[in-house]
Scaffold this motif. Sequence first.
Motif, PDB file in Angstrom:
ATOM      1  N   ASN A   1       0.911  -1.029   0.019  1.00  0.00           N
ATOM      2  CA  ASN A   1       0.019  -0.028   0.072  1.00  0.00           C
ATOM      3  C   ASN A   1       0.997   1.397   0.069  1.00  0.00           C
ATOM      4  O   ASN A   1       0.508   2.187   0.501  1.00  0.00           O
ATOM      5  CB  ASN A   1      -0.948   0.025   1.146  1.00  0.00           C
ATOM      6  N   SER A   2       2.053   1.291  -0.536  1.00  0.00           N
ATOM      7  CA  SER A   2       2.947   2.295  -0.598  1.00  0.00           C
ATOM      8  C   SER A   2       2.904   3.273  -1.939  1.00  0.00           C
ATOM      9  O   SER A   2       3.518   4.349  -2.136  1.00  0.00           O
ATOM     10  CB  SER A   2       4.375   1.987  -0.340  1.00  0.00           C
TER      11      SER A   2
ATOM     12  N   LYS B   1       0.580   4.815  -3.835  1.00  0.00           N
ATOM     13  CA  LYS B   1       0.053   6.302  -3.855  1.00  0.00           C
ATOM     14  C   LYS B   1       1.045   7.044  -3.128  1.00  0.00           C
ATOM     15  O   LYS B   1       1.208   8.440  -3.383  1.00  0.00           O
ATOM     16  CB  LYS B   1      -1.280   6.174  -2.947  1.00  0.00           C
ATOM     17  N   TYR B   2       1.553   6.642  -2.088  1.00  0.00           N
ATOM     18  CA  TYR B   2       2.661   7.660  -1.261  1.00  0.00           C
ATOM     19  C   TYR B   2       3.713   8.045  -2.300  1.00  0.00           C
ATOM     20  O   TYR B   2       4.037   9.332  -2.560  1.00  0.00           O
ATOM     21  CB  TYR B   2       3.399   6.997  -0.033  1.00  0.00           C
TER      22      TYR B   2
ATOM     23  N   ALA C   1       2.528  10.367  -5.025  1.00  0.00           N
ATOM     24  CA  ALA C   1       2.528  11.799  -4.525  1.00  0.00           C
ATOM     25  C   ALA C   1       3.648  12.291  -4.313  1.00  0.00           C
ATOM     26  O   ALA C   1       3.963  13.758  -4.650  1.00  0.00           O
ATOM     27  CB  ALA C   1       1.608  11.714  -3.180  1.00  0.00           C
TER      28      ALA C   1
ATOM     29  N   ASP D   1      -5.186   6.418  -7.988  1.00  0.00           N
ATOM     30  CA  ASP D   1      -3.724   7.143  -8.436  1.00  0.00           C
ATOM     31  C   ASP D   1      -3.659   8.407  -8.760  1.00  0.00           C
ATOM     32  O   ASP D   1      -2.661   9.145  -8.494  1.00  0.00           O
ATOM     33  CB  ASP D   1      -3.016   5.975  -9.464  1.00  0.00           C
TER      34      ASP D   1
ATOM     35  N   ALA E   1      -3.840  10.753  -6.031  1.00  0.00           N
ATOM     36  CA  ALA E   1      -2.462  10.828  -5.334  1.00  0.00           C
ATOM     37  C   ALA E   1      -1.580  12.075  -6.081  1.00  0.00           C
ATOM     38  O   ALA E   1      -1.015  12.631  -5.460  1.00  0.00           O
ATOM     39  CB  ALA E   1      -2.106   9.598  -4.842  1.00  0.00           C
TER      40      ALA E   1
ATOM     41  N   TRP F   1      -2.630  15.507  -5.797  1.00  0.00           N
ATOM     42  CA  TRP F   1      -2.602  16.011  -4.582  1.00  0.00           C
ATOM     43  C   TRP F   1      -0.920  16.315  -4.101  1.00  0.00           C
ATOM     44  O   TRP F   1      -0.866  17.368  -3.739  1.00  0.00           O
ATOM     45  CB  TRP F   1      -2.656  14.971  -3.481  1.00  0.00           C
TER      46      TRP F   1
ATOM     47  N   ARG G   1       0.366  12.228   3.536  1.00  0.00           N
ATOM     48  CA  ARG G   1      -1.240  11.803   3.563  1.00  0.00           C
ATOM     49  C   ARG G   1      -1.193  10.288   3.306  1.00  0.00           C
ATOM     50  O   ARG G   1      -2.044   9.660   3.666  1.00  0.00           O
ATOM     51  CB  ARG G   1      -1.660  12.959   2.897  1.00  0.00           C
ATOM     52  N   TYR G   2      -0.424   9.826   2.298  1.00  0.00           N
ATOM     53  CA  TYR G   2      -0.575   8.499   1.873  1.00  0.00           C
ATOM     54  C   TYR G   2       0.617   7.604   2.133  1.00  0.00           C
ATOM     55  O   TYR G   2       0.662   6.273   1.716  1.00  0.00           O
ATOM     56  CB  TYR G   2      -0.628   8.611   0.132  1.00  0.00           C
ATOM     57  N   ARG G   3       1.279   7.888   3.114  1.00  0.00           N
ATOM     58  CA  ARG G   3       2.335   7.254   3.744  1.00  0.00           C
ATOM     59  C   ARG G   3       1.981   5.902   4.562  1.00  0.00           C
ATOM     60  O   ARG G   3       1.368   6.279   5.671  1.00  0.00           O
ATOM     61  CB  ARG G   3       3.334   7.885   4.472  1.00  0.00           C
TER      62      ARG G   3
END
Length: 274
Positions: free
Chosen positions: A201-202, A204-205, A208, A249, A252, A255, A264-266
């Motif tokens: 789940n990384s 999107k981080y 961004a 995606d 992100a 953003w 925010r996505y981390r």
Amino acid sequence: MKLLVAAIVLVLIVETTAQWHQFPRQAYRGYRDMRRAYTDMREANWKNSDKYFHARGNYDAARRGAGGRWAAKVISGGRELTDRLRGGSAADSAADQAANRWGRNGGNPNRYRPKGLPAKYYCANRPCSWCWDTVVGEPLQSTATLNSAQTANMKLLVAAIVLVLIVETTAQWHQFPRQAYQGYRDMRRAYTDMREANWKNSDKYFHARGNYDAARRGAGGRWAAKVISDGRELTDRLRGGSAADSAADQAANRWGRNGGNPNRYRPKGLPAKY
């Protein structure tokens, strides 16, 4: 993968050249959008409408491209600085700048639209003359009632802003290719880190973060981030990815590109080196 990278690099080279030459025209059109929004605000003379027109001018200008977005930022910053020098409060200036950023980053200006404002101000396509003399929360004074000293000061302000536009547009024009290349490297670094981290789940981080770093390079970096992000999502869709995943995606990407904190996505536990 090599074919995809080659295609993206080719797009970057071709479109950077095109954008480089378009920047001055976009900046001029953005200036006209900002001028038109101000003229409409003066004409409407509607209570609590100033932030709507600020957002609308920035929104219209930013849609012209990198040059228009830059022109909107310069003009908005100059206007708020002038208001502060005239005794305006820091709180009012911060609220105006929030509306400026909202519109410039693609937010719907109608968020700030006061109830009852005539429909003709949804859009304006008339030629106009302009000046910046906004008094937050008070009736707007007609330019016909300005005394000679105010008129002289206003003309000086207009001349100064136009001079800044001319000088800085020339500088930005030459910087665009370098910024685009630096933005490409930021995006590449974010992708490499994502592959190396291989953390659940990384993605999107890193999307961004890459967009955030690239956009901070300037107009060229922001443009490169958008081209690469769009190209990546298109490729994912062609490979069978879902529309929902692509939309998430892209959210992100936007953003980070619009200055939002990538953290925010981390995901929890991701090593500090990233």
